[in-house]
Design an enzyme around this catalytic site. Structure first.
Site, PDB file in Angstrom:
ATOM      1  N   ARG A 119     -12.919  14.144   7.071  1.00  0.00           N
ATOM      2  CA  ARG A 119     -11.568  14.666   7.303  1.00  0.00           C
ATOM      3  C   ARG A 119     -11.298  15.667   6.036  1.00  0.00           C
ATOM      4  NH1 ARG A 119      -8.208   9.809   7.255  1.00  0.00           N
ATOM      5  NH2 ARG A 119      -6.306  11.131   7.182  1.00  0.00           N
ATOM      6  N   HIS A 146       0.855  -1.429   0.093  1.00  0.00           N
ATOM      7  CA  HIS A 146       0.035   0.166  -0.031  1.00  0.00           C
ATOM      8  C   HIS A 146       1.010   1.177  -0.016  1.00  0.00           C
ATOM      9  CE1 HIS A 146      -4.102   1.872   0.714  1.00  0.00           C
ATOM     10  NE2 HIS A 146      -3.187   2.849   1.277  1.00  0.00           N
ATOM     11  N   SER A 184      -6.353   5.090   9.304  1.00  0.00           N
ATOM     12  CA  SER A 184      -7.241   5.009   8.038  1.00  0.00           C
ATOM     13  C   SER A 184      -6.615   3.871   7.280  1.00  0.00           C
ATOM     14  CB  SER A 184      -7.252   6.464   7.334  1.00  0.00           C
ATOM     15  OG  SER A 184      -7.767   6.049   6.146  1.00  0.00           O
ATOM     16  N   ASP A 194     -14.077   3.999   8.229  1.00  0.00           N
ATOM     17  CA  ASP A 194     -12.822   4.907   7.487  1.00  0.00           C
ATOM     18  C   ASP A 194     -13.538   5.523   6.431  1.00  0.00           C
ATOM     19  OD1 ASP A 194      -9.987   5.652   7.070  1.00  0.00           O
ATOM     20  OD2 ASP A 194     -10.597   4.606   4.920  1.00  0.00           O
ATOM     21  N   LYS A 219      -7.921  -0.452   6.814  1.00  0.00           N
ATOM     22  CA  LYS A 219      -8.259  -1.179   5.648  1.00  0.00           C
ATOM     23  C   LYS A 219      -7.265  -2.219   5.424  1.00  0.00           C
ATOM     24  CE  LYS A 219      -8.147   2.867   3.981  1.00  0.00           C
ATOM     25  NZ  LYS A 219      -8.268   4.223   3.075  1.00  0.00           N
TER      26      LYS A 219
HETATM   27  N1  URA Z   1      -4.856   7.129   2.324  1.00  0.00           N
HETATM   28  C1  URA Z   1      -5.436   6.699   3.148  1.00  0.00           C
HETATM   29  O1  URA Z   1      -6.286   5.422   2.896  1.00  0.00           O
HETATM   30  N2  URA Z   1      -5.920   7.143   4.493  1.00  0.00           N
HETATM   31  C2  URA Z   1      -5.519   8.311   4.502  1.00  0.00           C
HETATM   32  O2  URA Z   1      -5.697   9.031   5.905  1.00  0.00           O
HETATM   33  C3  URA Z   1      -4.230   8.775   3.903  1.00  0.00           C
HETATM   34  C4  URA Z   1      -3.981   8.274   2.784  1.00  0.00           C
END
Ligand code: URA
Length: 433
Positions: free
Chosen positions: A167, A81, A182, A160, A186
């Site tokens: 946000r 990621h 966040s 999220d 995931k």
């Molecule tokens: N990527 C994400 O999934 N969340 C964030 O807060 C920042 C980057």
């Protein structure tokens, strides 16, 4: 327990308990806590921060706010990621490379929002490629072909989804507890056993300097390890876009060229580093330098490119476009950006390049916007390049002449050209393993 007390505690710089965090996440996800109350709490977290324990509890609550995918039947799955970047085509290239080592790739990716791109939009620029497989089709695909990349169709970390959107509207994005919870919520929900994180750092990243990037990386590693998912963080430079192409089909074309052996140096370094750690975590090679050589071999012998074609066709994509990239629809106008003086490129602000690309139609200003896969930017010169007045710095790919000219002018201003050669930053800034 009520939300007013929880907001007041965080406002007064006190630590929230696991129960208070769970109360907030559960009741915000199911709509019992209003957006304005959540906004107040998020802003208090943004301003006053969170302890490691609070951040870990927040992450786990968010991860359990929806489905948790079980990929155990696939063996050791290593996820990758990125914390976000411009021209970031790493997943497109790395997924088939990893799969060429018989390591299962079962990846869920996102769409672009704002000035950063998203892998799913890039993949959808390949005619026919289906990103919305059912979870059964996804797992079947991985079992049959060793690889599948889909969009997040499941109800993964719904807390999220709500919090991220919130946000964005209240300028509370760049916060270490909020970003790490966040991303890691995931990743935990997506079911992989091990995780390699590309933590970007610089003008096009959430973390603008190394110190911030290190703190974010350490926090995410701690959460991953605590959740029993071995995590490695690689901090990479995002002061300028990665590679030459910014825009969806333009980046797919760059990925094809890479897998055929034409590798831009910065992309190559990032791919080799992330890929080598993924191979190591998968238990297929302890030695990082040897793993890098093995990756280069699988590019040179065509295995990685074959895997790429195999993957794309297994999800309905038309491989003719990969074999003959000139078949991709072209933007109507290809407008050069020309150097106005002699010197060296000393700065090429990645966020600004991303904004230009978004304004051309390669990205979304609002979540509902549609994108044009063929528009974007090709950067012919990057930081450190020597240029002569009149030389081409970049090309703007656009479907509207006026927009092309306007954005070419904007990009010309993003290029800083000075007399002295700049000191080049490393592409790999730090590894936290
Ligand atoms: N990527 C994400 O999934 N969340 C964030 O807060 C920042 C980057």
């Amino acid at each position: 327990m009520n939300i007013q007390e929880i907001i007041a505690k965080k406002r007064d710089k006190l630590e929230l308990s696991k129960e208070e965090i769970e109360y907030f996440i559960t009741n915000y996800t199911n709509g019992k806590i209003a957006d304005y109350q959540a906004a107040a709490l998020v802003m208090a977290i943004y301003i006053n921060g969170m302890s490691d324990e609070e951040t870990t509890n927040l992450t786990l609550s968010m991860a359990h706010s929806g489905d948790i995918l079980d990929l155990s039947e696939l063996g050791t799955v290593v996820d990758k990621h990125s914390t976000g970047g411009i021209g970031d085509k790493v997943t497109l290239i790395l997924a088939p490379i990893i799969s060429s080592f018989d390591i299962p790739v079962a990846k869920m990716s996102g769409r672009g929002l704002g000035y950063t791109g998203g892998t799913i939009d890039k993949l959808e620029s390949i005619p026919g490629y289906k990103t919305n497989l059912t979870i059964q089709e996804f797992i079947q695909n991985v079992k049959k072909n060793g690889i599948s990349v889909i969009s997040q169709t499941l109800n993964l970390a719904p807390a999220d989804k709500k919090l991220y959107a919130l946000r964005d509207t209240i300028s509370a994005t760049e916060s270490i507890p909020l970003i790490s919870s966040s991303i890691m919520s995931k990743k935990i929900a997506a079911g992989a056993n091990k995780i390699v994180l590309d933590v970007t750092c610089g003008s096009g990243a959430f973390m603008k300097n190394l110190k911030q990037a290190e703190s974010l990386a350490k926090m995410m590693k701690k959460i991953g390890d605590l959740a029993n998912k071995q995590t490695v963080c690689i901090i990479t430079n995002m002061d300028e876009p990665l590679g030459k192409a910014v825009g969806n089909s333009l980046e797919v074309i760059e990925a094809v060229e890479f897998l055929k052996g034409k590798m831009e140096q910065d992309v190559k370094e990032v791919i080799l580093e992330l890929g080598s750690y993924m191979i190591k975590l998968a238990g297929k090679g302890e030695n990082i330098e040897e793993n890098k050589q093995k990756i280069l071999e699988n590019i040179a012998n065509g295995k990685a490119y074959e895997k790429f074609k195999n993957w794309i066709s297994s999800q309905g994509g038309d491989v003719n476009f990969l074999e003959n990239v000139q078949n991709f629809k072209k933007a109507k106008y290809i407008t050069p950006v020309v150097a106005q003086k002699n010197g060296y490129v000393t700065s090429l602000n990645a966020q600004k390049v991303g904004e230009i690309s978004m304004n051309l139609g390669a990205g979304r200003i609002q979540k509902e916007d549609t994108i044009s896969p063929e528009v974007g930017i090709i950067l012919e010169k990057k930081i450190g390049a020597e240029v002569q007045k009149g030389e081409i710095l970049a090309y703007i790919y656009a479907n509207n002449e006026e927009l092309a000219n306007k954005q070419a002018k904007n990009l010309e201003e993003v290029y800083e050209i000075q007399e002295n050669k700049p000191k080049l930053k490393k592409n790999i800034l730090e590894i936290i393993a």
